[in-house]
Design a protein around this motif. Structure first.
Motif, PDB file in Angstrom:
ATOM      1  N   UNK A  77       0.843  -1.197   0.000  1.00  0.00           N
ATOM      2  CA  UNK A  77       0.000   0.000   0.000  1.00  0.00           C
ATOM      3  C   UNK A  77       0.873   1.240   0.000  1.00  0.00           C
ATOM      4  N   UNK A  78       0.611   2.126  -0.952  1.00  0.00           N
ATOM      5  CA  UNK A  78       1.302   3.412  -1.002  1.00  0.00           C
ATOM      6  C   UNK A  78       0.371   4.406  -1.689  1.00  0.00           C
ATOM      7  N   UNK A  79       0.718   5.677  -1.633  1.00  0.00           N
ATOM      8  CA  UNK A  79      -0.089   6.662  -2.340  1.00  0.00           C
ATOM      9  C   UNK A  79       0.221   6.619  -3.840  1.00  0.00           C
ATOM     10  N   UNK A  80       1.476   6.473  -4.170  1.00  0.00           N
ATOM     11  CA  UNK A  80       1.864   6.351  -5.572  1.00  0.00           C
ATOM     12  C   UNK A  80       2.696   7.495  -6.098  1.00  0.00           C
ATOM     13  N   UNK A  96       6.988  -3.707  -6.411  1.00  0.00           N
ATOM     14  CA  UNK A  96       6.113  -4.838  -6.093  1.00  0.00           C
ATOM     15  C   UNK A  96       6.852  -6.163  -6.268  1.00  0.00           C
ATOM     16  N   UNK A  97       7.588  -6.276  -7.345  1.00  0.00           N
ATOM     17  CA  UNK A  97       8.337  -7.512  -7.586  1.00  0.00           C
ATOM     18  C   UNK A  97       9.441  -7.707  -6.563  1.00  0.00           C
ATOM     19  N   UNK A  98      10.072  -6.608  -6.140  1.00  0.00           N
ATOM     20  CA  UNK A  98      11.178  -6.717  -5.183  1.00  0.00           C
ATOM     21  C   UNK A  98      10.720  -7.187  -3.801  1.00  0.00           C
ATOM     22  N   UNK A  99       9.456  -7.001  -3.491  1.00  0.00           N
ATOM     23  CA  UNK A  99       8.943  -7.428  -2.180  1.00  0.00           C
ATOM     24  C   UNK A  99       7.970  -8.603  -2.304  1.00  0.00           C
ATOM     25  N   UNK A 100       7.870  -9.159  -3.509  1.00  0.00           N
ATOM     26  CA  UNK A 100       6.971 -10.298  -3.763  1.00  0.00           C
ATOM     27  C   UNK A 100       5.521 -10.002  -3.413  1.00  0.00           C
ATOM     28  N   UNK A 101       5.058  -8.829  -3.788  1.00  0.00           N
ATOM     29  CA  UNK A 101       3.664  -8.452  -3.535  1.00  0.00           C
ATOM     30  C   UNK A 101       2.732  -9.210  -4.468  1.00  0.00           C
ATOM     31  N   UNK A 102       1.561  -9.534  -3.953  1.00  0.00           N
ATOM     32  CA  UNK A 102       0.499 -10.127  -4.764  1.00  0.00           C
ATOM     33  C   UNK A 102      -0.472  -9.057  -5.249  1.00  0.00           C
ATOM     34  N   UNK A 103      -0.576  -7.999  -4.454  1.00  0.00           N
ATOM     35  CA  UNK A 103      -1.548  -6.939  -4.710  1.00  0.00           C
ATOM     36  C   UNK A 103      -0.930  -5.606  -4.345  1.00  0.00           C
ATOM     37  N   UNK A 104      -1.071  -4.617  -5.235  1.00  0.00           N
ATOM     38  CA  UNK A 104      -0.575  -3.262  -4.988  1.00  0.00           C
ATOM     39  C   UNK A 104      -1.767  -2.323  -5.010  1.00  0.00           C
ATOM     40  N   UNK A 105      -1.936  -1.576  -3.919  1.00  0.00           N
ATOM     41  CA  UNK A 105      -3.006  -0.586  -3.825  1.00  0.00           C
ATOM     42  C   UNK A 105      -2.356   0.787  -3.774  1.00  0.00           C
ATOM     43  N   UNK A 106      -2.827   1.673  -4.651  1.00  0.00           N
ATOM     44  CA  UNK A 106      -2.267   3.018  -4.708  1.00  0.00           C
ATOM     45  C   UNK A 106      -3.342   3.999  -5.158  1.00  0.00           C
ATOM     46  N   UNK A 107      -3.026   5.273  -5.077  1.00  0.00           N
ATOM     47  CA  UNK A 107      -3.945   6.329  -5.487  1.00  0.00           C
ATOM     48  C   UNK A 107      -3.206   7.352  -6.324  1.00  0.00           C
ATOM     49  N   UNK A 108      -3.353   8.611  -5.959  1.00  0.00           N
ATOM     50  CA  UNK A 108      -2.654   9.768  -6.509  1.00  0.00           C
ATOM     51  C   UNK A 108      -3.190  10.251  -7.854  1.00  0.00           C
ATOM     52  N   UNK A 109      -3.485   9.368  -8.785  1.00  0.00           N
ATOM     53  CA  UNK A 109      -3.914   9.810 -10.110  1.00  0.00           C
ATOM     54  C   UNK A 109      -5.388  10.199 -10.147  1.00  0.00           C
ATOM     55  N   UNK A 110      -6.171   9.719  -9.182  1.00  0.00           N
ATOM     56  CA  UNK A 110      -7.625   9.918  -9.145  1.00  0.00           C
ATOM     57  C   UNK A 110      -8.322   9.179 -10.291  1.00  0.00           C
ATOM     58  N   UNK A 111      -7.623   8.282 -10.951  1.00  0.00           N
ATOM     59  CA  UNK A 111      -8.148   7.531 -12.098  1.00  0.00           C
ATOM     60  C   UNK A 111      -8.239   6.056 -11.720  1.00  0.00           C
ATOM     61  N   UNK A 120       0.633 -10.061 -10.488  1.00  0.00           N
ATOM     62  CA  UNK A 120       0.457  -9.027  -9.467  1.00  0.00           C
ATOM     63  C   UNK A 120      -0.711  -8.151  -9.896  1.00  0.00           C
ATOM     64  N   UNK A 121      -1.650  -7.930  -8.986  1.00  0.00           N
ATOM     65  CA  UNK A 121      -2.803  -7.077  -9.265  1.00  0.00           C
ATOM     66  C   UNK A 121      -2.497  -5.660  -8.799  1.00  0.00           C
ATOM     67  N   UNK A 122      -2.658  -4.688  -9.700  1.00  0.00           N
ATOM     68  CA  UNK A 122      -2.445  -3.267  -9.397  1.00  0.00           C
ATOM     69  C   UNK A 122      -3.811  -2.617  -9.346  1.00  0.00           C
TER      70      UNK A 122
END
Length: 156
Positions: A77-80, A96-111, A120-122
């Protein structure tokens, strides 16, 4: 596990309030920043635990990134903003790959964005308050069960 995902709420309570009936039904809420204090407001209205990070418009002394496990899935989880997500997700993908994430949640773009790359799901839920490039305000309900992740975009 049912997870509500919001971002970029920007202290606009009249729009945040529209998410509450959905978020009350969740087991966890994730807030991807801008405005961190909104995560506390959401908690007071739902009594559901909230994982939240600071965005580029926040001044609270809280984490900019979190990595945690839910139902055997590693979530980043990060803002982005620190990963230049307005120009694509390449930097985010590298992290995400460096920490072996399965899911990345972010914002910032409002899109709103929901894509899968290399298993990996973004996920960017868009903005509850100030959408960009779409004509609706949005957030997401995630359902993680038996190793499978399903997403439902909620338009308000």
């Amino acid at each position: 596990m049912k997870i509500g995902v919001v971002s970029d709420t920007h202290r606009m309570k009249k729009f945040i309030d529209k998410t509450i009936p959905y978020l009350k039904e969740c087991d966890l809420i994730i807030h991807a920043g801008d405005n961190f204090l909104d995560s506390k407001y959401i908690y007071t209205l739902t009594n559901v635990d909230v994982m939240a990070v600071r965005g580029n418009c926040d001044f609270e002394n809280v984490e900019e990134e979190l990595v945690f496990e839910v139902e055997d899935k590693t979530i980043f989880l990060c803002h982005g903003d620190k990963y230049c997500v307005k120009y694509g997700i390449d930097m985010l993908e590298s992290k995400a790959k460096s920490i072996n994430a399965d899911l990345v949640v972010f914002g910032h773009t409002h899109i709103p964005l929901c894509i899968q790359r290399d298993e990996i799901l973004y996920l960017n839920p868009g903005s509850v308050s100030l959408p960009r490039e779409v004509s609706y305000r949005s957030f997401v309900i995630l359902d993680i069960e038996n190793g499978k992740v399903q997403t439902q975009e909620i338009k308000i």
